[in-house]
Design a protein around this motif. Structure first.
Motif, PDB file in Angstrom:
ATOM      1  N   THR A 112       4.793   1.841  -0.217  1.00  0.00           N
ATOM      2  CA  THR A 112       3.934   0.667  -0.386  1.00  0.00           C
ATOM      3  C   THR A 112       4.674  -0.609  -0.033  1.00  0.00           C
ATOM      4  OG1 THR A 112       2.621   1.757  -2.108  1.00  0.00           O
ATOM      5  CG2 THR A 112       2.568  -0.640  -2.050  1.00  0.00           C
ATOM      6  N   GLN A 134      -3.029  -5.747  -4.560  1.00  0.00           N
ATOM      7  CA  GLN A 134      -2.608  -4.509  -5.207  1.00  0.00           C
ATOM      8  C   GLN A 134      -2.842  -4.598  -6.703  1.00  0.00           C
ATOM      9  OE1 GLN A 134       1.472  -3.679  -4.224  1.00  0.00           O
ATOM     10  NE2 GLN A 134       0.956  -2.843  -2.232  1.00  0.00           N
ATOM     11  N   LYS A 265      -4.689  -1.972  -1.982  1.00  0.00           N
ATOM     12  CA  LYS A 265      -4.257  -0.692  -2.550  1.00  0.00           C
ATOM     13  C   LYS A 265      -4.246  -0.786  -4.060  1.00  0.00           C
ATOM     14  CE  LYS A 265      -0.973   2.995  -1.714  1.00  0.00           C
ATOM     15  NZ  LYS A 265      -2.103   3.891  -1.379  1.00  0.00           N
ATOM     16  N   PRO A 268      -0.534   3.702  -6.482  1.00  0.00           N
ATOM     17  CA  PRO A 268       0.700   3.932  -5.717  1.00  0.00           C
ATOM     18  C   PRO A 268       0.686   5.306  -5.066  1.00  0.00           C
ATOM     19  CG  PRO A 268       1.106   4.290  -8.056  1.00  0.00           C
ATOM     20  CD  PRO A 268      -0.305   3.779  -7.943  1.00  0.00           C
ATOM     21  N   ASP A 272       5.970   7.022  -3.964  1.00  0.00           N
ATOM     22  CA  ASP A 272       6.456   5.781  -4.575  1.00  0.00           C
ATOM     23  C   ASP A 272       6.955   6.048  -5.991  1.00  0.00           C
ATOM     24  OD1 ASP A 272       5.639   4.525  -2.294  1.00  0.00           O
ATOM     25  OD2 ASP A 272       3.990   3.421  -3.203  1.00  0.00           O
TER      26      ASP A 272
END
Length: 338
Positions: A112, A134, A265, A268, A272
Motif C-alpha cells: 500500500t 484510506q 483503499k 490493507p 501488508d
C-alpha cells in the motif's frame, strides 16, 4: 547544540548552612540535599541536559534551582529537596517505561505504501492533482511523511477544522513553507512564488484534506495551474466522496477535472499485515494469527503497532518474554473488543 555536561555539572562548591537549626533546614535535609544533587548531576550528565532544562523539567525557577544546586539557597531546603526528589522519581519511572516499550520498526514499505509513493510521484513529476483516501491505521500519513522526508521539493502540511477556510489554509501553508508575508492579499502569491522557485517538480501534500472547504481546495488547484506545483490531497472517505458523488457546487467542475489519479483503499493487503508483523520480529504462529486478525479490524496496521507496544510493556512488568497472553491482554485493554 551539544552540551558539555562535564563542564557545567561540577559538584557543588559549598553546602547549605543548617547550623541555625531553622525549620526545613536540618542536618537530615542536608544529607538529603547531598543525595539529590549527586543524583541530579548523574542524570543530567547521562541525558545531556543543561541546568536550565533540568529546572524547567522539575518545575522550578532557574534562579531557585541554581541556588539549590550550588548550595547557596537560603530558603526551606526540605521543600526544594522534595521538588527535586519528585522529578528524579518521575524521570526514573519514565525511563523504565521507555526501556520496556520498543521503538517499533519505523517506516515499512508495504504494498500500500508503494502505491501511495507511486501516486505522489505522479503528482510531483507530471505535475498533477491526486486524491489518496484510506481507512484509518493503514499507514497513509506515515507514507506521506516518509515521501516528504526523502524527496526533494516535497512538502507536507496537515489541515484541521480550524484551517478549513481558504485564508486559514494559506496561513498554515505559509507557516509550513516558511513564507513571511504580512499582507493577507499577497499571501497566496508569496506561497506560489515559494513553490515555483523549485521549478515544475514541486509537490504539496495536504493531509487531512477533508477538513478543507471547496474554496480552499480550489486555491490549491490554482497553485497547480498557475505555478506547476503538484498537489496531493489525502484524507478519509469524505474527501473522496465529495468529488465522486457530487455534480454541482462552487468551482466543482474545475476542481474535479484536475484530478489525474484517485487512490481509494479501505482494507490493507494481506501482505501488508504480514510485513508489519515481520518488522516486529514476531515468529510465533499463534501470535501471528492473532495479530493478523487485529490487522483486519478497524485501525488495521496502526492497531498492530499500538497493541504490540502495550504487550511489550505488560511482558516487561512480569519480567518475561513476549507471549500470546500479553498480546491478548493488550488488545482487550484497548477496549476494541469485549
Amino acid at each position: 547544540m551539544n552540551i558539555d555536561t562535564n563542564s557545567i555539572w561540577q559538584p557543588p562548591a559549598q553546602e547549605p548552612d543548617v547550623s541555625e537549626g531553622r525549620e526545613g533546614r536540618t542536618p537530615a535535609d542536608l544529607n538529603r540535599w547531598r543525595e539529590l544533587t549527586h543524583s541530579t548531576r548523574e542524570l543530567a550528565q547521562r541525558s545531556g541536559l543543561s541546568k536550565a532544562e533540568v529546572a524547567r523539567r522539575a518545575g522550578m525557577p532557574d534562579g531557585t534551582f541554581s541556588q539549590w544546586y550550588s548550595g547557596k539557597y537560603v530558603g526551606r531546603l526540605d521543600r526544594t529537596n522534595l521538588t527535586m526528589a519528585q522529578w528524579l522519581e518521575s524521570a526514573a519511572s519514565a525511563a523504565t517505561i521507555e526501556r520496556a516499550i520498543p521503538a517499533g520498526p519505523g517506516f515499512v514499505m508495504t504494498k500500500t505504501a508503494a502505491e501511495i509513493f507511486a501516486a505522489l510521484e505522479l503528482a510531483q513529476i507530471a505535475p498533477d492533482m491526486v486524491i489518496i483516501t484510506q481507512a484509518a491505521g493503514m499507514g497513509k500519513s506515515h507514507a506521506c511523511k516518509q515521501y516528504a522526508a526523502t524527496r526533494p521539493h516535497a512538502f507536507r502540511v496537515t489541515m484541521r477544522p480550524q484551517t478549513k477556510t481558504c485564508f486559514a489554509m494559506l496561513v498554515e501553508l505559509g507557516r509550513a513553507l516558511s513564507v513571511m508575508e504580512n499582507n493577507p492579499a499577497k499571501l497566496d502569491s508569496a506561497i506560489g512564488a515559494r513553490l515555483q522557485r523549485n521549478g515544475r517538480q514541486t509537490l504539496l501534500i495536504v493531509d487531512e484534506a477533508q477538513n478543507l472547504e471547496d474554496r480552499a481546495i480550489d486555491q490549491l488547484r490554482y497553485f497547480l495551474d498557475e505555478y506547476g506545483c503538484g498537489i496531493a490531497l489525502t484524507g478519509n472517505t469524505s474527501i473522496y466522496g465529495r468529488f465522486k458523488d457530487r455534480s454541482s457546487g462552487p468551482d466543482y467542475t474545475q476542481i474535479k477535472r484536475r484530478f489525474g489519479k484517485r487512490l481509494y483503499k479501505m482494507q490493507p493487503y494481506p501482505e501488508d499485515i504480514a510485513m508489519i508483523i515481520d518488522a516486529w520480529c514476531i515468529q510465533d504462529t499463534d501470535q501471528r494469527t492473532l495479530l493478523t486478525g487485529i490487522g483486519r479490524k478497524p485501525g488495521h496496521l496502526g492497531q498492530i503497532d499500538k497493541t504490540l507496544r502495550i504487550a511489550h510493556l505488560l511482558a516487561a512488568g512480569e519480567q518475561a518474554d513476549l507471549a500470546l497472553k500479553h498480546i491478548q491482554a493488550a488488545y482487550q485493554n484497548r477496549q476494541w473488543e469485549e
